[in-house]
Scaffold this motif. Structure first.
Motif, PDB file in Angstrom:
ATOM      1  N   GLY A 115       7.241 -45.029 -27.040  1.00  0.00           N
ATOM      2  CA  GLY A 115       8.091 -45.816 -26.153  1.00  0.00           C
ATOM      3  C   GLY A 115       7.356 -46.514 -25.027  1.00  0.00           C
ATOM      4  N   THR A 116       6.229 -45.952 -24.588  1.00  0.00           N
ATOM      5  CA  THR A 116       5.543 -46.520 -23.423  1.00  0.00           C
ATOM      6  C   THR A 116       4.137 -47.027 -23.709  1.00  0.00           C
ATOM      7  OG1 THR A 116       4.750 -44.328 -22.769  1.00  0.00           O
ATOM      8  CG2 THR A 116       6.822 -45.083 -21.792  1.00  0.00           C
ATOM      9  N   GLY A 117       3.600 -46.729 -24.865  1.00  0.00           N
ATOM     10  CA  GLY A 117       2.253 -47.206 -25.200  1.00  0.00           C
ATOM     11  C   GLY A 117       1.175 -46.219 -24.804  1.00  0.00           C
ATOM     12  N   ARG A 118      -0.028 -46.733 -24.576  1.00  0.00           N
ATOM     13  CA  ARG A 118      -1.199 -45.890 -24.300  1.00  0.00           C
ATOM     14  C   ARG A 118      -1.013 -45.114 -22.996  1.00  0.00           C
ATOM     15  NH1 ARG A 118      -4.988 -49.566 -24.792  1.00  0.00           N
ATOM     16  NH2 ARG A 118      -5.598 -48.979 -26.885  1.00  0.00           N
ATOM     17  N   LEU A 119      -1.304 -43.814 -23.063  1.00  0.00           N
ATOM     18  CA  LEU A 119      -1.241 -42.941 -21.902  1.00  0.00           C
ATOM     19  C   LEU A 119      -2.624 -42.496 -21.452  1.00  0.00           C
ATOM     20  CD1 LEU A 119       1.673 -40.623 -23.077  1.00  0.00           C
ATOM     21  CD2 LEU A 119       1.809 -42.579 -21.521  1.00  0.00           C
ATOM     22  N   ALA A 120      -3.551 -42.395 -22.418  1.00  0.00           N
ATOM     23  CA  ALA A 120      -4.895 -41.909 -22.109  1.00  0.00           C
ATOM     24  C   ALA A 120      -5.851 -42.267 -23.231  1.00  0.00           C
ATOM     25  CB  ALA A 120      -4.881 -40.390 -21.923  1.00  0.00           C
ATOM     26  N   PHE A 121      -7.126 -42.235 -22.913  1.00  0.00           N
ATOM     27  CA  PHE A 121      -8.146 -42.238 -23.950  1.00  0.00           C
ATOM     28  C   PHE A 121      -9.347 -41.494 -23.417  1.00  0.00           C
ATOM     29  CE2 PHE A 121      -9.747 -45.979 -21.772  1.00  0.00           C
ATOM     30  CZ  PHE A 121     -11.107 -45.995 -22.034  1.00  0.00           C
ATOM     31  N   GLU A 122     -10.131 -40.977 -24.351  1.00  0.00           N
ATOM     32  CA  GLU A 122     -11.277 -40.168 -23.988  1.00  0.00           C
ATOM     33  C   GLU A 122     -12.510 -40.703 -24.706  1.00  0.00           C
ATOM     34  OE1 GLU A 122     -10.421 -35.852 -23.289  1.00  0.00           O
ATOM     35  OE2 GLU A 122     -11.754 -35.707 -25.027  1.00  0.00           O
ATOM     36  N   LEU A 123     -13.590 -40.881 -23.955  1.00  0.00           N
ATOM     37  CA  LEU A 123     -14.861 -41.307 -24.518  1.00  0.00           C
ATOM     38  C   LEU A 123     -15.765 -40.085 -24.604  1.00  0.00           C
ATOM     39  CD1 LEU A 123     -15.537 -44.593 -22.517  1.00  0.00           C
ATOM     40  CD2 LEU A 123     -14.765 -44.389 -24.874  1.00  0.00           C
ATOM     41  N   THR A 124     -16.401 -39.897 -25.759  1.00  0.00           N
ATOM     42  CA  THR A 124     -17.311 -38.771 -25.957  1.00  0.00           C
ATOM     43  C   THR A 124     -18.745 -39.282 -25.969  1.00  0.00           C
ATOM     44  OG1 THR A 124     -15.643 -37.611 -27.252  1.00  0.00           O
ATOM     45  CG2 THR A 124     -17.925 -36.854 -27.492  1.00  0.00           C
ATOM     46  N   PHE A 125     -19.581 -38.618 -25.183  1.00  0.00           N
ATOM     47  CA  PHE A 125     -21.016 -38.881 -25.118  1.00  0.00           C
ATOM     48  C   PHE A 125     -21.723 -37.591 -25.548  1.00  0.00           C
ATOM     49  CE2 PHE A 125     -18.894 -41.382 -21.871  1.00  0.00           C
ATOM     50  CZ  PHE A 125     -19.436 -42.647 -22.021  1.00  0.00           C
ATOM     51  N   ASP A 126     -23.023 -37.637 -25.801  1.00  0.00           N
ATOM     52  CA  ASP A 126     -23.758 -36.418 -26.160  1.00  0.00           C
ATOM     53  C   ASP A 126     -23.651 -35.352 -25.086  1.00  0.00           C
ATOM     54  OD1 ASP A 126     -24.543 -37.367 -28.617  1.00  0.00           O
ATOM     55  OD2 ASP A 126     -26.535 -38.007 -27.946  1.00  0.00           O
ATOM     56  N   SER A 127     -23.586 -35.749 -23.820  1.00  0.00           N
ATOM     57  CA  SER A 127     -23.594 -34.780 -22.727  1.00  0.00           C
ATOM     58  C   SER A 127     -22.200 -34.411 -22.207  1.00  0.00           C
ATOM     59  CB  SER A 127     -24.434 -35.316 -21.565  1.00  0.00           C
ATOM     60  OG  SER A 127     -23.843 -36.490 -21.050  1.00  0.00           O
ATOM     61  N   GLY A 128     -21.142 -34.933 -22.820  1.00  0.00           N
ATOM     62  CA  GLY A 128     -19.798 -34.591 -22.365  1.00  0.00           C
ATOM     63  C   GLY A 128     -18.797 -35.694 -22.650  1.00  0.00           C
ATOM     64  N   ARG A 129     -17.618 -35.555 -22.062  1.00  0.00           N
ATOM     65  CA  ARG A 129     -16.535 -36.512 -22.286  1.00  0.00           C
ATOM     66  C   ARG A 129     -15.969 -36.995 -20.964  1.00  0.00           C
ATOM     67  NH1 ARG A 129     -12.922 -32.746 -25.961  1.00  0.00           N
ATOM     68  NH2 ARG A 129     -13.506 -31.412 -24.245  1.00  0.00           N
ATOM     69  N   VAL A 130     -15.424 -38.209 -20.989  1.00  0.00           N
ATOM     70  CA  VAL A 130     -14.705 -38.756 -19.843  1.00  0.00           C
ATOM     71  C   VAL A 130     -13.309 -39.135 -20.323  1.00  0.00           C
ATOM     72  CG1 VAL A 130     -14.578 -40.568 -18.098  1.00  0.00           C
ATOM     73  CG2 VAL A 130     -16.800 -39.624 -18.742  1.00  0.00           C
ATOM     74  N   ARG A 131     -12.314 -38.648 -19.597  1.00  0.00           N
ATOM     75  CA  ARG A 131     -10.915 -38.938 -19.918  1.00  0.00           C
ATOM     76  C   ARG A 131     -10.382 -39.920 -18.890  1.00  0.00           C
ATOM     77  NH1 ARG A 131      -6.651 -36.844 -22.716  1.00  0.00           N
ATOM     78  NH2 ARG A 131      -4.620 -36.917 -21.698  1.00  0.00           N
ATOM     79  N   CYS A 132      -9.731 -40.970 -19.378  1.00  0.00           N
ATOM     80  CA  CYS A 132      -9.054 -41.968 -18.550  1.00  0.00           C
ATOM     81  C   CYS A 132      -7.566 -41.821 -18.856  1.00  0.00           C
ATOM     82  CB  CYS A 132      -9.495 -43.382 -18.918  1.00  0.00           C
ATOM     83  SG  CYS A 132     -11.260 -43.665 -18.793  1.00  0.00           S
ATOM     84  N   GLU A 133      -6.750 -41.654 -17.809  1.00  0.00           N
ATOM     85  CA  GLU A 133      -5.324 -41.507 -18.049  1.00  0.00           C
ATOM     86  C   GLU A 133      -4.527 -42.082 -16.884  1.00  0.00           C
ATOM     87  OE1 GLU A 133      -4.081 -37.366 -18.228  1.00  0.00           O
ATOM     88  OE2 GLU A 133      -5.712 -36.834 -16.876  1.00  0.00           O
ATOM     89  N   THR A 134      -3.275 -42.303 -17.130  1.00  0.00           N
ATOM     90  CA  THR A 134      -2.377 -42.755 -16.080  1.00  0.00           C
ATOM     91  C   THR A 134      -1.532 -41.566 -15.660  1.00  0.00           C
ATOM     92  OG1 THR A 134      -0.628 -44.312 -15.506  1.00  0.00           O
ATOM     93  CG2 THR A 134      -0.698 -43.620 -17.788  1.00  0.00           C
ATOM     94  N   TRP A 135      -1.375 -41.409 -14.356  1.00  0.00           N
ATOM     95  CA  TRP A 135      -0.573 -40.320 -13.833  1.00  0.00           C
ATOM     96  C   TRP A 135       0.230 -40.859 -12.657  1.00  0.00           C
ATOM     97  CZ3 TRP A 135       0.748 -35.746 -15.620  1.00  0.00           C
ATOM     98  CH2 TRP A 135       1.361 -34.860 -14.758  1.00  0.00           C
ATOM     99  N   SER A 136       1.527 -40.938 -12.809  1.00  0.00           N
ATOM    100  CA  SER A 136       2.420 -41.476 -11.773  1.00  0.00           C
ATOM    101  C   SER A 136       1.965 -42.845 -11.298  1.00  0.00           C
ATOM    102  CB  SER A 136       2.504 -40.510 -10.582  1.00  0.00           C
ATOM    103  OG  SER A 136       3.081 -39.300 -10.990  1.00  0.00           O
ATOM    104  N   GLY A 137       1.471 -43.655 -12.220  1.00  0.00           N
ATOM    105  CA  GLY A 137       1.052 -45.010 -11.897  1.00  0.00           C
ATOM    106  C   GLY A 137      -0.374 -45.150 -11.398  1.00  0.00           C
ATOM    107  N   ASP A 138      -1.081 -44.034 -11.212  1.00  0.00           N
ATOM    108  CA  ASP A 138      -2.468 -44.073 -10.748  1.00  0.00           C
ATOM    109  C   ASP A 138      -3.438 -43.862 -11.901  1.00  0.00           C
ATOM    110  OD1 ASP A 138      -1.747 -44.369  -8.044  1.00  0.00           O
ATOM    111  OD2 ASP A 138      -1.594 -42.203  -7.772  1.00  0.00           O
TER     112      ASP A 138
END
Length: 144
Positions: A115-138
């Protein structure tokens, strides 16, 4: 209007599929911050991931709180008079992406709501991951 694809926001569309970043090296990261008076910076409003192909991937939140991922060159900072200013600058230690500069993206995981589309995505690197997400508009960035 119903989204056509799972990650498509009814207001902002689908943007780009971030999986095109797989195999590309993260060269630079720029971010924008809203600054008001002498208050310290808080979480970025936007980030631009510049990869080894010199492509700029813009990550931000939409007015309906979706997560927007689009191919877009970084903006310049601007003054908003008594409302403060928006500063755009390279990140150093201000975001989790700083720890992965020079690394290659090995995987991408997209999360969406029909209903709302993309909420988050996560990029994986050899040394770890970074998560990008929306939370209450931020925009929220975190590392794992």
């Amino acid at each position: 209007m119903e989204p056509k694809r799972l990650n498509e926001c009814p207001l902002h569309g689908a943007g780009v599929r971030p999986d095109y970043l797989v195999g590309r090296r993260l060269e630079r990261v720029l971010a924008s911050w809203h600054l008001y008076g002498t208050e310290p910076r808080t979480g970025p409003l936007d980030v631009w991931l510049i990869d080894s192909e010199e492509a700029a991937t813009h990550v931000t939140t939409g007015s309906d709180w979706c997560l927007i991922v689009e191919a877009s060159v970084p903006i310049e900072g601007y003054d908003m008079a008594e409302s403060g200013r928006v500063e755009v600058a390279p990140v150093h230690s201000e975001t989790p992406f700083a720890d992965h500069l020079g690394e290659t993206v090995s995987a991408v995981h997209d999360e969406a709501d029909p209903g709302t589309g993309r909420l988050a995505f996560e990029l994986t690197f050899d040394s770890g991951r970074v998560r990008c997400e929306t939370w209450s508009g931020d925009l929220r960035l975190s590392s794992k």
